[in-house]
Design an enzyme around this catalytic site. Sequence first.
Site, PDB file in Angstrom:
ATOM      1  N   HIS A 262       0.867  -1.183   0.000  1.00 18.74           N
ATOM      2  CA  HIS A 262       0.000   0.000   0.000  1.00 18.74           C
ATOM      3  C   HIS A 262       0.905   1.233   0.000  1.00 18.74           C
ATOM      4  CE1 HIS A 262      -3.421   2.450   0.583  1.00 18.74           C
ATOM      5  NE2 HIS A 262      -3.794   2.120   1.820  1.00 18.74           N
ATOM      6  N   HIS A 302      -2.078  -1.921 -10.074  1.00 15.73           N
ATOM      7  CA  HIS A 302      -3.011  -1.330  -9.115  1.00 15.73           C
ATOM      8  C   HIS A 302      -4.277  -2.153  -9.123  1.00 15.73           C
ATOM      9  CE1 HIS A 302      -5.480   1.673  -7.087  1.00 15.73           C
ATOM     10  NE2 HIS A 302      -4.341   2.194  -6.686  1.00 15.73           N
ATOM     11  N   ASP A 358       3.147   5.587  -6.869  1.00 13.88           N
ATOM     12  CA  ASP A 358       4.384   5.418  -6.106  1.00 13.88           C
ATOM     13  C   ASP A 358       5.626   5.293  -6.965  1.00 13.88           C
ATOM     14  OD1 ASP A 358       3.378   5.461  -3.489  1.00 13.88           O
ATOM     15  OD2 ASP A 358       2.476   3.505  -3.825  1.00 13.88           O
TER      16      ASP A 358
HETATM   17  N1  ACO Z   1       4.925  -6.760 -10.900  1.00 12.01           N
HETATM   18  C1  ACO Z   1       4.799  -7.960 -11.530  1.00 12.01           C
HETATM   19  N2  ACO Z   1       3.649  -8.608 -11.674  1.00 12.01           N
HETATM   20  C2  ACO Z   1       2.559  -8.050 -11.136  1.00 12.01           C
HETATM   21  C3  ACO Z   1       2.606  -6.815 -10.459  1.00 12.01           C
HETATM   22  C4  ACO Z   1       3.851  -6.169 -10.368  1.00 12.01           C
HETATM   23  N3  ACO Z   1       3.972  -4.988  -9.746  1.00 12.01           N
HETATM   24  N4  ACO Z   1       1.375  -6.488 -10.028  1.00 12.01           N
HETATM   25  C5  ACO Z   1       0.568  -7.484 -10.411  1.00 12.01           C
HETATM   26  N5  ACO Z   1       1.300  -8.434 -11.079  1.00 12.01           N
HETATM   27  C6  ACO Z   1       0.775  -9.640 -11.715  1.00 12.01           C
HETATM   28  C7  ACO Z   1       0.463 -10.729 -10.713  1.00 12.01           C
HETATM   29  O1  ACO Z   1       1.567 -11.566 -10.495  1.00 12.01           O
HETATM   30  C8  ACO Z   1      -0.683 -11.424 -11.380  1.00 12.01           C
HETATM   31  O2  ACO Z   1      -0.150 -12.243 -12.382  1.00 12.01           O
HETATM   32  P1  ACO Z   1      -0.833 -13.689 -12.694  1.00 12.01           P
HETATM   33  O3  ACO Z   1      -2.220 -13.345 -13.188  1.00 12.01           O
HETATM   34  O4  ACO Z   1       0.045 -14.314 -13.697  1.00 12.01           O
HETATM   35  O5  ACO Z   1      -0.872 -14.409 -11.371  1.00 12.01           O
HETATM   36  C9  ACO Z   1      -1.459 -10.303 -12.080  1.00 12.01           C
HETATM   37  O6  ACO Z   1      -0.463  -9.280 -12.336  1.00 12.01           O
HETATM   38  C10 ACO Z   1      -2.570  -9.716 -11.235  1.00 12.01           C
HETATM   39  O7  ACO Z   1      -2.023  -9.343  -9.974  1.00 12.01           O
HETATM   40  P2  ACO Z   1      -2.831  -9.321  -8.627  1.00 12.01           P
HETATM   41  O8  ACO Z   1      -1.891  -9.536  -7.493  1.00 12.01           O
HETATM   42  O9  ACO Z   1      -4.013 -10.223  -8.720  1.00 12.01           O
HETATM   43  O10 ACO Z   1      -3.370  -7.845  -8.625  1.00 12.01           O
HETATM   44  P3  ACO Z   1      -3.928  -7.079  -7.378  1.00 12.01           P
HETATM   45  O11 ACO Z   1      -4.971  -6.181  -7.892  1.00 12.01           O
HETATM   46  O12 ACO Z   1      -4.299  -8.023  -6.279  1.00 12.01           O
HETATM   47  O13 ACO Z   1      -2.648  -6.267  -6.855  1.00 12.01           O
HETATM   48  C11 ACO Z   1      -1.150  -4.562  -6.313  1.00 12.01           C
HETATM   49  C12 ACO Z   1      -2.521  -4.906  -6.910  1.00 12.01           C
HETATM   50  C13 ACO Z   1      -1.065  -5.102  -4.877  1.00 12.01           C
HETATM   51  C14 ACO Z   1      -0.989  -3.062  -6.263  1.00 12.01           C
HETATM   52  C15 ACO Z   1      -0.064  -5.217  -7.200  1.00 12.01           C
HETATM   53  O14 ACO Z   1      -0.147  -4.729  -8.519  1.00 12.01           O
HETATM   54  C16 ACO Z   1       1.342  -5.009  -6.638  1.00 12.01           C
HETATM   55  O15 ACO Z   1       1.773  -5.773  -5.774  1.00 12.01           O
HETATM   56  N6  ACO Z   1       2.073  -3.949  -7.120  1.00 12.01           N
HETATM   57  C17 ACO Z   1       3.367  -3.655  -6.598  1.00 12.01           C
HETATM   58  C18 ACO Z   1       3.217  -2.906  -5.292  1.00 12.01           C
HETATM   59  C19 ACO Z   1       2.754  -1.478  -5.502  1.00 12.01           C
HETATM   60  O16 ACO Z   1       3.265  -0.758  -6.348  1.00 12.01           O
HETATM   61  N7  ACO Z   1       1.793  -1.067  -4.677  1.00 12.01           N
HETATM   62  C20 ACO Z   1       1.267   0.305  -4.703  1.00 12.01           C
HETATM   63  C21 ACO Z   1      -0.160   0.298  -5.048  1.00 12.01           C
HETATM   64  S1  ACO Z   1      -0.735   1.948  -5.149  1.00 12.01           S
HETATM   65  C22 ACO Z   1      -1.004   2.401  -3.544  1.00 12.01           C
HETATM   66  O17 ACO Z   1      -1.298   1.639  -2.663  1.00 12.01           O
HETATM   67  C23 ACO Z   1      -0.826   3.794  -3.243  1.00 12.01           C
END
Ligand code: ACO
Length: 423
Positions: A262, A302, A358
């Site tokens: 987050h 996201h 971010d």
């Molecule tokens: N890098 C690589 N792969 C990713 C990323 C990433 N940053 N984000 C998602 N994916 C992939 C997952 O592995 C998944 O792949 P799959 O379908 O082959 O299993 C697919 O994309 C979907 O990902 P989910 O985890 O289901 O997406 P979710 O909506 O739950 O997650 C999140 C959102 C937590 C923000 C995620 O994208 C992430 O971890 N990003 C990196 C952390 C980040 O930047 N967080 C800031 C968010 S903005 C904020 O809070 C202000």
Amino acid sequence: MPDTITIIDDRTGKQVTVPITDGVFPASAVRELDPSLFIYDPAYMQTAACKSAVTYLDGEAGILRYRGYPIEQLAEQSTYLEVAYLLLNGELPTPAQLETWTKDVTHHTFIHENMRKRFVDGFHYDAHPMGMLVSAIAALGTFYDDAKEIKDKDSRDKQILRLIAKMPTLAAMSFRFSVGLPFVYPDNNLSFPANFINMMWRIGDDYEIDPRLERAMDVLFILHADHEQNCGTTAMRVVGSAESDPYTCAAAAASALYGPLHGGANEAVVRMLTEIGSVDNVPAFISSVKGGQGGRLMGFGHRVYKNYDPRATIIKKTAYDVFEVTGKNPLLDIALKLEEAALNDPYFVDRKLYPNVDFYSGLIYQAMGFPVDMFTVLFAIPRTAGWLAHWQELLGDKDQKISRPRQWYAGPDERDYVKIGDR
Ligand code: ACO
């Protein structure tokens, strides 16, 4: 096409038809069908837990609006304090209202001396400033007898004012303590962002704040002020639904924000860029992310945005404004290369992973001299306005009750206790 949905229970043939309004239908339809039937929705992916008029977000189109006003216009023309007023009151202030609000916030920036002298002194010398801030927010409530009078509007307004005004003071206090510097008292002649910068960095009397950095800080505060039902705001609402005081609720929200998925993501971005070390290492890093060995590409993806996060675009521009004053952050080239590589790679394109707020904010904070440990603290300062706007909305919402989701029990059936000697 009728704006209704019909749910049929194939076990009994019973069906219930309910209206769809703005793409939402009431879960009470399921209750009506069978009160013992529940929807399994981990992480509330498909659940609207409240009705809200604060922030509009269309993740597919990359749209973000506070109370109807596009984030781009607010970032360009408004100030954080005006935006906080807008979020809390629903309308932009008149000049007189803004003057009163600014004066009120400015005159509530001081914290009780015991907060600084006794409370903060209890922390270990290298305590993480976000851990300190989370506890300081909760502790702040103990200084006010009326903190718990949440049913009284005047009292609520006073707590809101206190929290908005004192967050920068608590944040700067946490930082100064963690690096062993003496506390700098608020200077009520300064603007909200300048006052914060001053409390962070002032050492001697000749400290001057560059207006471009003051403005950049304000823009970052505007961009982070609210983002509808994210994890932190949901924590605020869940704890608020138990009628806890707003300081305790905000401490819970800040705790959620502390997590690396987050608000902690910009800290993780800078650590990731530092680890990558050079643009030459970008292709190998991208491959390791895709292969699952390199962790995630932090600052990408996201839950709601499946398009460019509009805040990321504004932040990227702000980064260049800041670098004009501070010099370019050496990690910028790695970030630009990573962005380019990811946006052209089917792995990220197919999963609709774009830079989020971010991805660049950490680079700005680092160029401005903030240590990475402070990044989430910088996020928490303006998000307090959003948390409080949602908290207020929750308290006035007749549909709300104490949050109490149900579960899908997956444990063992009943079994008899086995005495320790017989196991
Ligand atoms: N890098 C690589 N792969 C990713 C990323 C990433 N940053 N984000 C998602 N994916 C992939 C997952 O592995 C998944 O792949 P799959 O379908 O082959 O299993 C697919 O994309 C979907 O990902 P989910 O985890 O289901 O997406 P979710 O909506 O739950 O997650 C999140 C959102 C937590 C923000 C995620 O994208 C992430 O971890 N990003 C990196 C952390 C980040 O930047 N967080 C800031 C968010 S903005 C904020 O809070 C202000």
